[in-house]
Design an enzyme around this catalytic site. Structure first.
Site, mmCIF file in Angstrom:
data_model
loop_
_atom_site.group_PDB
_atom_site.id
_atom_site.type_symbol
_atom_site.label_atom_id
_atom_site.label_comp_id
_atom_site.label_asym_id
_atom_site.label_seq_id
_atom_site.Cartn_x
_atom_site.Cartn_y
_atom_site.Cartn_z
ATOM 1 N N ASN A 3 0.778 -21.644 -8.946
ATOM 2 C CA ASN A 3 0.197 -19.996 -8.484
ATOM 3 C C ASN A 3 -0.367 -20.040 -8.806
ATOM 4 O OD1 ASN A 3 0.264 -17.474 -8.398
ATOM 5 N ND2 ASN A 3 1.824 -16.710 -9.357
ATOM 6 N N GLU B 268 6.832 -14.117 -10.277
ATOM 7 C CA GLU B 268 7.245 -14.858 -8.818
ATOM 8 C C GLU B 268 7.361 -16.360 -8.966
ATOM 9 O OE1 GLU B 268 2.644 -13.597 -9.300
ATOM 10 O OE2 GLU B 268 2.730 -13.099 -7.148
ATOM 11 N N HIS C 289 1.573 -10.709 -1.758
ATOM 12 C CA HIS C 289 2.077 -10.474 -2.821
ATOM 13 C C HIS C 289 3.438 -10.214 -2.610
ATOM 14 C CE1 HIS C 289 -1.109 -8.688 -5.048
ATOM 15 N NE2 HIS C 289 -1.710 -9.811 -5.000
ATOM 16 N N ARG D 152 3.728 -21.432 -4.413
ATOM 17 C CA ARG D 152 3.359 -19.531 -3.560
ATOM 18 C C ARG D 152 1.788 -19.756 -2.521
ATOM 19 N NH1 ARG D 152 -1.194 -15.222 -6.236
ATOM 20 N NH2 ARG D 152 -0.438 -13.435 -4.519
ATOM 21 N N ARG E 132 -12.637 -7.232 -4.656
ATOM 22 C CA ARG E 132 -12.093 -6.573 -2.914
ATOM 23 C C ARG E 132 -12.009 -5.878 -2.615
ATOM 24 N NH1 ARG E 132 -7.056 -10.166 -2.538
ATOM 25 N NH2 ARG E 132 -6.977 -10.993 -4.243
#
Ligand code: ADP
Length: 401
Positions: free
Chosen positions: A10, A388, A182, A91, A243
Site C-alpha cells: 500500500n 486496507e 480511499h 492498492r 494538499r
C-alpha cells in the site's frame, strides 16, 4: 502448516505499508510501515508475532529506497513466509473510467494505471513503483499481481454527486467527474461498523472519515456510497498533509495571471506545498506536531482550526445528504485514529446534529482497537483502525479462486 499467503503493498504519498497475510483466516503474519518518506529521519517499523522492530532509514528516503529495504527485510528475516506467498496485491488509487474493479496486472493494466497518474500524481506513480518492485523481486509471481482500486467503491454514486457543473460535454467526452479515492479504507471501516452496530450492510447509513496524509469523507446510504469529498483527483475536499483540498478555482487564475506561476508550479503548490504543510508555513506536514503545539503555537492553532472546521462542514453536509438518518460516524486513518484533540474539536461544533463525544473515552483509547467514543444514547461515534491490507488481500486471492 500455513495456507497460501498474500503479500500486500500500500504505497501512500508519505508512507508505504506492507503485510503478509492469510486472507481466509484474517491472520496477519507480518505487517509494517515506512514513515516520513522525503522528510528527516524516515524509519521502518514492522511487527511479527507481537514483536515490533524498528530501523532508522535516514533523511529524504524515496519510495524506491523504502521498497528495496522492505524487500530485504522480508527476504533476509522471514524466509519461511516467502515460500508461502502466492499472490501480491497492490492498492491502486485511481482507476479512471476504465478500471472499475480489481484486476490481474499485466503490461496493459500498468499502462492504464500510468495513464490515470494525471488524476492521482502523488499516488498512481508510487503504486506502479510497488508493482515493478514486486515483479522484479518475485519473478515467479509476475502474473499473480493484482490491482485493487480505491475508486471502485464510488462506482454507484448518483449522477448528482459525481457531476461537476461544468459544460456537460467535458464529462461525456473526457470523463471529467468526481471519482473519489480511499475507497478501500472507507469500504473496510463501513463493513466493520456494520458488524459493530449489528446493522446489515445494505441497511447501513453512515459517514466515514479517513484522515491520514490524504483525507476524505464519504456518505454511505443503505451500504452504497452516495457522496465523497475527493473529486476528479485526490486534491479536492478536506485539508490534507500537503494538499489544499477545496479552493475557489479562481485562486489558480490569480496565481497564473497575477503571480506569473506556470500550471506546473501551481499544481506543485496545491499538491505538495499546501494543506497542513502550507498552513504551517513549510515547517511540517506531520499532524502530531500540530496537535502537540496547538496550545502554544499560533500556526498550529490556526492549522488545527482550519482542518477541523472544514471537516465539520462536510460532516454537516453529508448528514443532510443522508436526510439526517445516520447510524454512526467513523474516524480512521493516521489522524482519525490517533488525534483525540482533532475529534473533540470537530465534533464540538456539531452537538446540534446529535454528536456528543465522551471525553474520557475519546482521550483514553487503545488505538489498535475499534472503540465507541460517544456519550450514552447519542449517535455512535466510532474509531476504527483501517485495514486496507485485508481488503486488498481478499480481493487479490478472490481473482484466482
Ligand atoms: P497515509 O495517507 O500516508 O497512509 P497515514 O494514514 O499513515 O497516512 O496518516 C499519516 C498522518 O497521521 C500524519 O499526518 C501523521 O502525523 C498522523 N498521525 C500518525 N500518528 C499520529 C498521532 N499519534 N497523533 C496525531 N496524528 C498522528
Amino acid at each position: 502448516m500455513l495456507n497460501d499467503l498474500v503479500l500486500v503493498f500500500n504505497c501512500g504519498s508519505s508512507s508505504i505499508k506492507f503485510s503478509i497475510l492469510d486472507p481466509i483466516n484474517y491472520k496477519k503474519y507480518l505487517f509494517g510501515i515506512v514513515e516520513r518518506l522525503y522528510l528527516s529521519e524516515a524509519y521502518v517499523t514492522w511487527c511479527i508475532n507481537n514483536n515490533t522492530q524498528i530501523k532508522i532509514l535516514g533523511n529524504n528516503i524515496t519510495h524506491h529506497q523504502a521498497l528495496k529495504c522492505i524487500i530485504e527485510i522480508i527476504f533476509t528475516k522471514y524466509d519461511d513466509l516467502v515460500s508461502k506467498i502466492k499472490y501480491i496485491g497492490h492498492r491502486v488509487v485511481h482507476g479512471g473510467n476504465e478500471l472499475i474493479q480489481s484486476v490481474i496486472i499485466d503490461d496493459t493494466i500498468i499502462q492504464k494505471i500510468q495513464k490515470n497518474s494525471v488524476f492521482a500524481p502523488l499516488h498512481n506513480p508510487m503504486n506502479i513503483l510497488g508493482i515493478q518492485a514486486s515483479m522484479q523481486y518475485f519473478p515467479d509471481l509476475k502474473e499473480k499481481n493484482v490491482a485493487v482500486l480505491d475508486t471502485s467503491f464510488y462506482h454507484f454514486m448518483p449522477e448528482c454527486a459525481y457531476l461537476y457543473a461544468i459544460p456537460y460535454k467535458l464529462y461525456k467526452k473526457y470523463h471529467i467527474r468526481r471519482y473519489g479515492a480511499h475507497g478501500i479504507s472507507h469500504f473496510y471501516v463501513s463493513k466493520k461498523a456494520s458488524r459493530l452496530l449489528n446493522i446489515s450492510f445494505n441497511h447501513l447509513n453512515i459517514i466515514t472519515c479517513h484522515l491520514g496524509g490524504g483525507a476524505s469523507i464519504t456518505a454511505i446510504r443503505n451500504g452504497v456510497c452516495i457522496d465523497t469529498s475527493m473529486g476528479l483527483t485526490p486534491l479536492e475536499g478536506l485539508v490534507m498533509g500537503t494538499r489544499s483540498g477545496d479552493i475557489d478555482p479562481s485562486v489558480v487564475f490569480f496565481m497564473h495571471d497575477v503571480l506569473g506561476k506556470s500550471i506546473a508550479d501551481i499544481q506543485n503548490i496545491l499538491t505538495n506545498e499546501s494543506g497542513i504543510f502550507g498552513l504551517m508555513q513549510g515547517l511540517t506536514s506531520d499532524f502530531r506536531y500540530v496537535e502537540q503545539k496547538y496550545y502554544s503555537s499560533l500556526q498550529a492553532y490556526r492549522t488545527m482550526n482550519v482542518f477541523c472546521y472544514r471537516l465539520s462542514k462536510y460532516i454537516s453536509a453529508y448528514t443532510a445528504a443522508l436526510y439526517g438518518k445516520l447510524d454512526a460516524i467513523v474516524f480512521t486513518g493516521g489522524i482519525g485514529e490517533n488525534s483525540a484533540l482533532m475529534r473533540a474539536l470537530t465534533l464540538s461544533k456539531l452537538e446540534f446534529l446529535g454528536f456528543k463525544i465522551d471525553n474520557n473515552l475519546n482521550y483514553n483509547l487503545d488505538n489498535k482497537k475499534s472503540r465507541f467514543i460517544n456519550k450514552e444514547n447519542t449517535t455512535p461515534i466510532i474509531v476504527i483502525p483501517t485495514n486496507e491490507e485485508l481488503v486488498i488481500a481478499q480481493e487479490t486471492m478472490q481473482l484466482f479462486l
